[in-house]
Design a protein around this motif. Structure first.
Motif, short mmCIF file in Angstrom:
data_model
loop_
_atom_site.label_atom_id
_atom_site.label_comp_id
_atom_site.label_asym_id
_atom_site.label_seq_id
_atom_site.Cartn_x
_atom_site.Cartn_y
_atom_site.Cartn_z
N PHE A 93 11.85 116.58 27.55
CA PHE A 93 10.71 115.81 26.98
C PHE A 93 9.28 115.68 27.50
O PHE A 93 8.36 116.28 26.83
N GLU A 94 9.37 115.27 28.89
CA GLU A 94 8.00 115.41 29.39
C GLU A 94 7.37 116.56 29.56
O GLU A 94 6.08 116.83 29.26
N ARG A 95 7.88 117.74 29.73
CA ARG A 95 7.43 118.98 29.82
C ARG A 95 7.04 119.61 28.57
O ARG A 95 5.92 120.32 28.52
N ASP A 96 8.05 119.38 27.54
CA ASP A 96 7.63 120.17 26.28
C ASP A 96 6.95 119.40 25.11
O ASP A 96 6.80 119.90 24.06
N TYR A 97 6.78 118.03 25.32
CA TYR A 97 6.49 117.35 24.15
C TYR A 97 5.01 117.58 23.60
O TYR A 97 5.04 117.72 22.51
#
Length: 132
Positions: free
Chosen positions: A84-88
């Motif tokens: 989530f954090e990398r790709d959002y």
């Protein structure tokens, strides 16, 4: 009206026992789509969240077109990201390109620990058939 269970010819190969879509009373619920290529279902997945998001959205469109609809009929999406954090942010950049700003579906995006076939993203959606 009894539910209608749709399997779309030429649609993405299911990765589990499910229908591509189920329709009842004008509502069409699409199963979560993976970033697999319907023309080469055993090929490696596209690299990166942008490419996988694009493929998932294209697969949703294939299923929708198979029931006589398109992305303009989508009223809600649920999106699942494994990082989530990398790709959002990159996911949002790609996702938003499929909907005009004034016609974006309601949406929930959830971080998950894993998805089928090692995917980075999965999206399911709810569409409404026009009345009349």
């Amino acid at each position: 009206m009894s539910p209608v269970f749709h399997m779309i010819a030429g649609g993405p190969r299911p990765v589990a026992p499910f229908s591509h879509a189920v329709e009842a009373d004008g509502w069409v619920m699409l199963t979560g789509q993976m970033p697999t290529d319907p023309d080469a279902p055993d090929a490696p997945l596209p690299e990166g969240i942008a490419a996988q998001t694009r493929r998932v959205m294209e697969n949703l469109d294939i299923v929708l077109r198979g029931v006589g609809l398109d992305l303009s009929h989508v009223v809600q999406c649920r999106c699942y990201l494994t990082d989530f954090e990398r790709d959002y942010a990159a996911f949002n950049d790609t996702y938003q390109s499929f909907f005009p700003p004034a016609r974006r579906p309601a949406r929930t995006t959830i971080g998950v620990t894993a998805l089928a076939v090692g995917a980075l993203v999965e999206i399911d959606c709810l569409a409404r058939r026009p009345e009349g």
